[in-house]
Scaffold this active site. Structure first.
Site, PDB file in Angstrom:
ATOM      1  N   ASP A   1      -1.806 -35.537   1.827  1.00 44.41           N
ATOM      2  CA  ASP A   1      -2.558 -36.203   0.762  1.00 44.41           C
ATOM      3  C   ASP A   1      -1.578 -36.935  -0.137  1.00 44.41           C
ATOM      4  O   ASP A   1      -0.368 -36.700  -0.077  1.00 44.41           O
ATOM      5  CB  ASP A   1      -3.290 -35.162  -0.110  1.00 44.41           C
ATOM      6  CG  ASP A   1      -4.458 -34.507   0.641  1.00 44.41           C
ATOM      7  OD1 ASP A   1      -4.946 -35.091   1.626  1.00 44.41           O
ATOM      8  OD2 ASP A   1      -4.867 -33.400   0.212  1.00 44.41           O
TER       9      ASP A   1
ATOM     10  N   TYR B   1       0.825  -1.210   0.000  1.00 42.66           N
ATOM     11  CA  TYR B   1       0.000   0.000   0.000  1.00 42.66           C
ATOM     12  C   TYR B   1       0.856   1.255   0.000  1.00 42.66           C
ATOM     13  O   TYR B   1       0.521   2.238  -0.648  1.00 42.66           O
ATOM     14  CB  TYR B   1      -0.963   0.001   1.192  1.00 42.66           C
ATOM     15  CG  TYR B   1      -2.129  -0.929   0.963  1.00 42.66           C
ATOM     16  CD1 TYR B   1      -2.962  -0.733  -0.142  1.00 42.66           C
ATOM     17  CD2 TYR B   1      -2.388  -2.004   1.798  1.00 42.66           C
ATOM     18  CE1 TYR B   1      -4.016  -1.598  -0.391  1.00 42.66           C
ATOM     19  CE2 TYR B   1      -3.433  -2.867   1.562  1.00 42.66           C
ATOM     20  CZ  TYR B   1      -4.253  -2.664   0.469  1.00 42.66           C
ATOM     21  OH  TYR B   1      -5.288  -3.508   0.224  1.00 42.66           O
TER      22      TYR B   1
ATOM     23  N   GLU C   1      -1.048 -32.063   6.631  1.00 48.82           N
ATOM     24  CA  GLU C   1      -1.348 -31.095   5.562  1.00 48.82           C
ATOM     25  C   GLU C   1      -2.686 -30.399   5.761  1.00 48.82           C
ATOM     26  O   GLU C   1      -2.763 -29.177   5.696  1.00 48.82           O
ATOM     27  CB  GLU C   1      -1.325 -31.786   4.194  1.00 48.82           C
ATOM     28  CG  GLU C   1      -1.673 -30.829   3.049  1.00 48.82           C
ATOM     29  CD  GLU C   1      -1.675 -31.479   1.667  1.00 48.82           C
ATOM     30  OE1 GLU C   1      -1.285 -32.657   1.555  1.00 48.82           O
ATOM     31  OE2 GLU C   1      -2.063 -30.802   0.714  1.00 48.82           O
TER      32      GLU C   1
END
Lengths: 724, 366
Positions: B250, B99, B198
């Site tokens: 996974d 910003y 995970e």
């Protein structure tokens, strides 16, 4: 045709009269009304203002009232019944000239269709400027007598235009009919939009109202020019377009007493010399009576037409729209990024003069880029809406290898794909259609080739435009880089380190490492000229030398008013300047101004170059294409000289006293022939006064050549910059 | 982390970047910034450190295209900004810098990603840490539950002792962005190993089933690709307490990359792999064999998955025969599976059967 069966004739032939389906009938009716209005306005040199309104009739399925109104001359009261009340009225079937009315059977067909489908009459309101009031009447047809049945005939003050003002002159037709109207590609709206493109001098208003009095479609296309099309002249048939049947008919019906005058007066392109040669070849006596020539003799004359050198038919009987106006019309009708248009020089096929014009719009945002391009076909300024596939104009589009020009064309043939529109207009004294329906133009090699050449030219424009846009974007980035970002980097790095800022000039040259072209065309309101500025900036480390070529609109009216660098005309529409060598970091400039164009006639130029090293924003000139254009121009120029010589030969035949000179009387006679077209429209005395160099009071052959050629060279538009 | 650099050293190395540009321009050449190639083609195994680091390939970003020129200008602005923060003893987040760049005119960032990348570029070029630059990441650290005790210095500057099992709620202890000794002290533990998980769903399942207690481990939720602080915390705990790290993810190409970033270092942060990677980590599951062995519900590999797997075949971090075999097997089967697929056999299957069996393979009996 037996008059008694006129409605039967209509019924039987409605498919080729354009009344076969309810959707098509309404388009045909509108077309007849609009064609009539445009033709009438142009004949009387009035800028057309045409309104079309369609009203669905409540509670009657498929019932529509078509209301058309124009600001034309109106029809004198005694002619109204004839115009609206008998089929095949008018002279359009007998003259050879470029008219809209070659298609369709005219406004009477609308009255007929209205009566046959609704049993009702058509209301006609006409006002001519001489009369204080408009004449209004309801017209029906007596199909047995092929005549009008008039009722409710009255005078009215109540004839108003779209703003509610009293009409000074004009015509209004209100016809109820069985019809369906729709939107889309085959609709009245589309028909009118297309009409407005090829009639840029017309303002067309359209409104469709449903049974609940609600407007369902409405638009106005305003005229983009106040220039009316050139008035079309009618010409006599040319021998090359005549077949044996027609020949026999012409001979039989001729009122000429001698074959010599028959040949001279019935056809165009047969000067005295040619007439004599034809008769000699055909072994027909010049004193023979035309009606007594045998069929064998007629055939021999026909054969002789192909061996004897004839004059081509005059081509100034054509009225092209002209590329600048097509561009305006197209730009008005569709929003797009790019428009290119080409009007080819007139040509002749089988004795018929014709002229081809094409337009290409690219970058439309309103149509998908993966669909086939929009094809707009026109014959003599009339939109062709049906049978696109079988039409010569479409076939010519399909025959161009569009891939090379940046349009997708699966399989390398067929109508290309892309967010584009291709327009093809064929103007001719005799447009040959594939069928009586007159929706598809029949095959013709010469016409096909002309269209293909024109399309290739707009294709080249498109390719250059796209290349240029891409290069421009790239150049823009580079300019931003060296003009803004690089100085900022230098400033920031120097201030962080507390060092002095480096000299950026050598850095800029290293980064750009190219020659850039920037060009712009602006309209100078004060001076009423278009100014074109071209800047060639050398951002390389080597000096560069170029010839710069730029495209400009070369028309009869446009001419250079400022051009300090001089240069020379390269080919039609391309000027060439030699630039002084540009040192590294320097720029070369070309500035010129053109007068005689309307605002918006010219918005951007294409820049080409000759010389080594690329220029970003300009294309290397294709010498092959230049050569091709030059050859075409040379052929055209040769043809013009040849024609001129033929005309002079013909004119000298009028030297009845064999003095070698033409006196005023002889010249006057000669001017009735082809030479008349080549001379300014003055009296014979004026022509002699102007071109009689030796003050003999007569014109000899040399002087006559001068007189015709000064005029010819004026027409080619070379102007004062013609020779360097 | 490492030997903290002095203010002067940091400013000096940052100015070196500006000097490279200035020198080039003095010579009449486009300004440049030289940095290591940040792709798998330029990571090499460092035997001494046991992690992957950038190799010798360098890329030169020069101002001959608008995009690169903008990058250089932005880098200069960031340097200026960092030096100002160092001078005034302030810090800011990357997002705040994004910003603040609104005021940098031509040097302003188009997206936050751009500002993150430039901060990383400067870290790499100057061999400084983001912390040296006074720039904080936006990403929050992961959650942790287990019988370990730490001390965190709070906003008032006091050390606060927290047991990550007894003093926290169900969502666990939230790791701060800075897990260096000046912020976090490792006090005590009673665990056998660290388990990195995970997905949030699986983390919550193990918490609910009390797996941290029954298996005597610390559970850490990775939240997908783990943040720097997560990887740093895992490394500190593993090294300080000598505990093995088991990664439970996974079975898909992206999970393999998560593992690689924990064990060997991530490609994006290879310049600081030795601070972030834990070479002794073990990939526990779900493996390609597991899909078959446990007959797990599976999804078909998408074209993107296949592409990623093929890329991994040539990634030096996966060059072991074991990984090559796993990846090849996945490509052959064309299948992938989520951790949650184990729920096919009931909610307790994962804690009662699957994990004990898998852990036993690595000598961790429950």
């Amino acid at each position: 045709m037996k008059q008694a069966s006129i409605s039967e004739f209509f019924e039987k032939n409605k498919h080729f009269l354009g009344y076969d389906t309810l959707q098509r009938s309404i388009i045909t009716a509108v077309k007849e009304a609009v064609d009539n209005s445009l033709d009438a306005c142009e004949e009387h040199r009035i800028l057309p203002d045409i309104s079309i309104e369609l009203r669905k009739v409540p509670k009657k399925p498929d019932r529509v009232i078509m209301i058309s109104q124009d600001n034309g001359p109106g029809i004198p009261s005694k002619s109204i019944e004839k115009v609206f009340g008998s089929l095949l009225f008018g002279s359009r079937f007998h003259t050879i000239r470029q008219t809209r009315g070659q298609q369709g059977i005219g406004i009477t067909g609308v009255v007929m269709y209205s009566q046959l489908t609704t049993g009702k009459t058509t209301r006609v309101t006409s006002k001519i400027s001489k009369e204080a009031t408009a004449l209004q009447m309801d017209i029906g047809l007596d199909t047995k007598k092929n005549a009008a049945l008039v009722s409710n005939r009255e005078r009215t003050h109540d004839f108003l235009d779209h703003e509610g003002m009293p009409v000074e002159h004009g015509l209004k037709v209100e016809a109820p009919m069985k019809a369906k109207f729709q939107r889309g590609r085959k609709s009245v709206g589309q028909y009118l939009r297309m009409t407005s493109i090829v009639n840029p001098h017309a303002t067309i208003r359209y409104r469709a109202i449903d049974e609940n009095q609600e407007i369902i479609e409405e638009f106005v296309t305003e005229r983009v020019t106040d220039r009316l099309p050139r008035p079309v002249r009618s010409i006599k048939p040319h021998p090359h377009g005549i077949e044996i049947g027609a020949m026999n008919r012409l001979l039989r019906d001729s009122t000429e007493k001698r074959m010599s005058s028959f040949l001279r007066h019935t056809f165009s392109g047969v000067p005295m010399r040619a007439m004599k040669e034809v008769l000699a070849h055909a072994d027909v006596e010049s004193a023979a009576k035309p009606s007594e020539v045998t069929p064998e003799g007629a055939q021999r004359i026909l054969n002789a037409f192909n061996t004897v050198r004839l004059m081509p038919p005059p081509t100034d009987c054509l009225s092209p729209i002209e590329d600048l106006l097509i561009k305006k019309g197209l730009s008005k009708a569709v929003d797009s990024a790019f428009v290119a248009t080409v009007t080819r020089a007139p040509n002749v096929s089988l004795g018929n003069p014709f002229q081809v014009e094409v337009g290409l719009i690219f970058g439309r945002e309103d149509i998908p880029a993966d669909g086939a391009v929009d094809v707009l076909r026109f014959a003599n300024r009339v939109p062709l809406m049906y049978q696109q596939g079988g039409c010569l104009l479409t076939k010519a589009i399909e025959a161009v290898a569009w891939k090379g020009y940046g349009l997708e064309q699966p399989g390398g043939k067929g109508v290309p794909k892309g967010a584009a529109t291709i327009l093809v207009h064929l103007a001719s004294t005799n447009v040959q259609f594939t069928s009586e329906a007159k929706e598809a133009v029949a095959d013709n090699e010469e016409v096909f080739n002309e269209i293909r050449l024109a399309l290739q030219e707009v294709g080249r424009h498109l390719k250059n435009h796209r290349k240029k846009s891409a290069q421009k974007a790239k150049a823009q980035e580079k300019f931003e880089l060296v003009n803004e970002i690089l100085p900022a980097i230098s400033e920031k790095a120097s201030s962080l380190l507390g060092r002095e800022e480096p000299d950026l000039a050598p850095v800029i040259t290293r980064i750009m490492n190219a020659v850039f072209c920037e060009d712009e065309v602006i309209w100078d309101k004060e001076a009423k000229v278009h100014r074109c500025r071209i800047k060639i900036h050398n951002y390389t480390a080597r000096p560069r030398a170029y010839s710069i070529l730029a495209q400009y609109p070369e028309t009869d009216s446009a001419h250079f008013v400022e051009n300090d660098l001089g240069g020379r005309r390269e080919v039609k529409g391309i000027w060439c300047w030699k630039l002084d060598t540009i040192a590294p970091g320097d720029a070369g400039y070309i500035e010129f101004a053109i007068q005689g164009l309307e605002h918006n006639d010219w918005n951007s130029t294409e820049v080409f170059f000759r010389g080594s090293g690329d220029i970003i924003g300009a294309s290397k000139i294709d010498e092959e294409i230049l050569e091709q254009i030059r050859t075409e121009e040379e052929i055209a120029a040769k043809k013009a000289i040849e024609e001129n010589n033929l005309a002079i030969d013909d004119a000298m035949d009028y030297d009845t006293d064999n003095s070698g000179d033409l006196d005023a009387v002889e010249l006057q006679n000669a001017m009735a022939g082809p030479i008349g077209e080549k001379l300014e429209q003055n009296s014979a005395e004026q022509v002699i006064a102007k071109h009689d160099v030796d003050n003999s009071g007569t014109l000899d052959r040399e002087e006559l050549i001068d007189a015709t050629q000064s005029d010819t060279s004026r027409q080619t538009g070379l102007g004062e910059w013609g020779d360097e | 982390m490492s030997e903290a650099k002095s203010r002067e050293e940091v400013i000096e190395s940052l100015n070196q970047v500006a000097a490279e540009m200035h020198d080039k321009m003095l010579k009449g050449e486009p300004p440049t910034m030289t940095l290591p190639v940040r792709s798998k083609t330029n990571i090499e195994f460092n035997k001494k450190l046991g992690v992957y680091k950038y190799g010798k390939k360098q890329t030169i970003r020069d101002a001959t295209s608008l995009g690169s020129a903008r990058q250089l200008l932005r880098a200069l602005h960031v340097i200026d900004f960092i030096e100002e923060m160092i001078d005034t003893a302030k810090s800011s987040t990357l997002r705040e810098m994004y910003y603040i760049s609104e005021a940098w005119g031509l040097g302003k960032f188009g997206t936050q990603n751009e500002s993150n990348n430039i901060a990383e570029d400067l870290e790499i070029v100057t061999r400084c840490m983001r912390e040296d630059f006074k720039l904080r990441p936006e990403e929050d650290g992961a959650r942790m539950i287990g019988n370990v005790t730490i001390e965190e210095r709070n906003r008032r500057g006091d050390w606060m002792r927290i047991n990550c099992r007894d003093d926290v709620g169900d969502s666990g202890y939230g790791l701060p962005y800075n897990v260096e000794p000046e912020k976090i002290r490792l006090i005590d533990e009673d665990i056998d190993f660290i388990m990195a998980i995970e997905t949030g769903g699986m983390f919550d399942r193990l918490v609910e089933n009390g797996f941290d207690e029954s298996a005597r481990c610390a559970l850490i939720h990775l939240k997908g690709q783990p943040a720097r602080s997560t990887r740093r915390m895992i490394k500190r705990m593993s090294e300080t307490w000598k505990k093995p790290v088991m990664v439970f993810a996974d079975c898909d190409p992206w999970s393999f990359r998560i593992f690689a970033s924990i064990a060997y270092g991530a490609i994006k942060t290879a310049h600081i792999s030795e601070y972030l990677a834990t070479p002794s980590s073990t990939y526990l599951g779900i493996t390609a064999d597991d899909i078959l062995a446990y007959d797990l519900p599976s999804d078909k590999l998408t074209p993107k998955d296949v592409e990623a797997l093929k890329a991994e075949l040539t990634d030096p971090r996966f060059a072991t025969s074991e990984w090559q075999g796993q990846i090849q097997m996945m490509l052959d089967e064309g299948k992938k599976a989520e951790q949650q697929a184990l729920a096919k056999y009931g909610l307790d299957f994962v804690t009662d059967t699957y994990l004990p069996e898998k852990l036993a393979e690595f000598g961790l009996s429950i």
